[in-house]
Structure formats: structure tokens, C-alpha cells
Write a protein that holds these residues in place. Structure first.
Motif, PDB file in Angstrom:
ATOM      1  N   VAL A  14     -10.408 -21.232  13.994  1.00  3.58           N
ATOM      2  CA  VAL A  14      -9.965 -20.334  12.930  1.00  3.58           C
ATOM      3  C   VAL A  14     -10.978 -19.207  12.755  1.00  3.58           C
ATOM      4  CG1 VAL A  14      -9.512 -20.161  10.447  1.00  3.58           C
ATOM      5  CG2 VAL A  14      -8.644 -22.107  11.738  1.00  3.58           C
ATOM      6  N   ILE A  15     -12.258 -19.559  12.787  1.00  6.75           N
ATOM      7  CA  ILE A  15     -13.313 -18.555  12.638  1.00  6.75           C
ATOM      8  C   ILE A  15     -13.254 -17.557  13.792  1.00  6.75           C
ATOM      9  CG2 ILE A  15     -15.806 -18.193  12.455  1.00  6.75           C
ATOM     10  CD1 ILE A  15     -14.562 -19.777  10.117  1.00  6.75           C
ATOM     11  N   VAL A  16     -13.141 -18.042  15.010  1.00  8.21           N
ATOM     12  CA  VAL A  16     -13.090 -17.162  16.184  1.00  8.21           C
ATOM     13  C   VAL A  16     -11.854 -16.266  16.124  1.00  8.21           C
ATOM     14  CG1 VAL A  16     -12.837 -17.126  18.705  1.00  8.21           C
ATOM     15  CG2 VAL A  16     -14.456 -18.696  17.629  1.00  8.21           C
ATOM     16  N   PHE A  17     -10.709 -16.853  15.805  1.00  6.61           N
ATOM     17  CA  PHE A  17      -9.477 -16.081  15.711  1.00  6.61           C
ATOM     18  C   PHE A  17      -9.583 -15.023  14.620  1.00  6.61           C
ATOM     19  CE2 PHE A  17      -5.096 -15.419  14.183  1.00  6.61           C
ATOM     20  CZ  PHE A  17      -4.504 -14.996  15.365  1.00  6.61           C
ATOM     21  N   ASP A  18     -10.124 -15.407  13.459  1.00  7.17           N
ATOM     22  CA  ASP A  18     -10.260 -14.456  12.359  1.00  7.17           C
ATOM     23  C   ASP A  18     -11.233 -13.334  12.716  1.00  7.17           C
ATOM     24  OD1 ASP A  18      -9.758 -13.738   9.432  1.00  7.17           O
ATOM     25  OD2 ASP A  18     -11.944 -13.757   9.592  1.00  7.17           O
ATOM     26  N   TYR A  19     -12.349 -13.675  13.357  1.00  8.27           N
ATOM     27  CA  TYR A  19     -13.305 -12.640  13.759  1.00  8.27           C
ATOM     28  C   TYR A  19     -12.648 -11.655  14.721  1.00  8.27           C
ATOM     29  CZ  TYR A  19     -17.633 -14.373  11.664  1.00  8.27           C
ATOM     30  OH  TYR A  19     -18.631 -14.714  10.798  1.00  8.27           O
ATOM     31  N   LEU A  20     -11.898 -12.165  15.691  1.00 11.41           N
ATOM     32  CA  LEU A  20     -11.216 -11.306  16.653  1.00 11.41           C
ATOM     33  C   LEU A  20     -10.207 -10.406  15.947  1.00 11.41           C
ATOM     34  CD1 LEU A  20     -10.694 -10.583  19.640  1.00 11.41           C
ATOM     35  CD2 LEU A  20      -8.946 -12.364  19.628  1.00 11.41           C
ATOM     36  N   MET A  21      -9.390 -10.995  15.103  1.00 13.54           N
ATOM     37  CA  MET A  21      -8.392 -10.214  14.361  1.00 13.54           C
ATOM     38  C   MET A  21      -9.071  -9.213  13.420  1.00 13.54           C
ATOM     39  SD  MET A  21      -5.443 -11.342  15.379  1.00 13.54           S
ATOM     40  CE  MET A  21      -4.186 -11.212  14.162  1.00 13.54           C
ATOM     41  N   GLY A  22     -10.166  -9.622  12.790  1.00 12.83           N
ATOM     42  CA  GLY A  22     -10.889  -8.732  11.889  1.00 12.83           C
ATOM     43  C   GLY A  22     -11.520  -7.559  12.610  1.00 12.83           C
ATOM     44  N   VAL A  23     -12.101  -7.817  13.772  1.00  9.23           N
ATOM     45  CA  VAL A  23     -12.707  -6.726  14.545  1.00  9.23           C
ATOM     46  C   VAL A  23     -11.626  -5.742  14.984  1.00  9.23           C
ATOM     47  CG1 VAL A  23     -13.848  -6.199  16.747  1.00  9.23           C
ATOM     48  CG2 VAL A  23     -14.745  -7.996  15.265  1.00  9.23           C
ATOM     49  N   ILE A  24     -10.488  -6.238  15.423  1.00 15.05           N
ATOM     50  CA  ILE A  24      -9.386  -5.346  15.814  1.00 15.05           C
ATOM     51  C   ILE A  24      -8.923  -4.535  14.614  1.00 15.05           C
ATOM     52  CG2 ILE A  24      -6.981  -5.281  16.585  1.00 15.05           C
ATOM     53  CD1 ILE A  24      -7.661  -7.768  18.321  1.00 15.05           C
TER      54      ILE A  24
END
Length: 119
Positions: A14-24
């Protein structure tokens, strides 16, 4: 005020997915902000990076992007989708009714760093 460690609350995926989505999402917003001052074809290094990095994402969303949107606002429209996924879809998929503001792990880490700098 206590800021909890996101790894203690969420699984690592969840953290990795959120970081990726947040950076985008924030890169798309940054592109809109930079486009206020620079044209998209500017030679400024950061503008080139923002345009080159976000064009593939904008291309994917082109079929559902309304034609009446001004071209400089299209990245903001696409960023809205990433916000909606992070704020509504992810909590729903994880079984939460509401996560609340600043509960995004990426923004929570930034808020924690700012809080630590001030105190």
C-alpha cells in the motif's frame, strides 16, 4: 499531536503503491504549475523532465479527457484521477470507510519531516 509510522498502519504494498501514485499526481500538478510560467516546449531542464515524464500518462487518459478542456489544464484533470484513486478507491479496497486528510503515506511523511524541522 502524534504522527504514526505508515508502515505500522498499512502493508508495504500500500505504501509503495501510494508513493508511486502520489509522485505521479504531484508531477502532473507540478507540470501545470510550471506551465503557468514556461511553455511546454521550453528548454528549461525541469520543464523537459515534467513534460517527458507525464506525456505517456496523459496519452493513456486522452480517451476520457473532455475535448473542451484547455490543453494546459489536461495534466491537472489527469492528476485528479490519481487523487480520487488514492483518496477514495484505496481506502475502499482496504476496507476503511474514511482515511481522512493527510493520511496519505507520502504526504504524511512530508508532514512529519516538516513537523520535525519546526519542533
Amino acid at each position: 499531536m502524534t504522527i504514526t509510522d505508515p508502515l505500522a498502519v498499512f502493508p508495504i504494498w500500500v505504501i509503495v503503491f501510494d508513493y508511486l501514485m502520489g509522485v505521479i499526481m504531484w508531477t502532473l500538478i507540478g507540470r501545470v504549475a510550471m506551465n503557468l510560467f514556461l511553455p511546454e516546449d521550453s528548454n528549461f531542464f525541469f520543464m523537459k523532465v515534467f513534460v517527458k515524464g507525464t506525456n505517456p500518462i496523459i496519452r493513456v487518459f486522452r480517451p476520457i479527457t473532455p475535448g473542451f478542456l484547455l490543453e494546459p489544464l489536461v495534466p491537472l484533470y489527469v492528476a485528479w484521477f490519481f487523487f480520487m484513486i488514492r483518496f477514495y478507491l484505496m481506502p475502499w479496497l482496504l476496507g476503511y470507510s474514511v482515511m481522512g486528510m493527510l493520511s496519505f503515506p507520502l504526504e504524511g511523511e512530508i508532514a512529519r519531516a516538516l513537523y520535525d524541522m519546526v519542533n
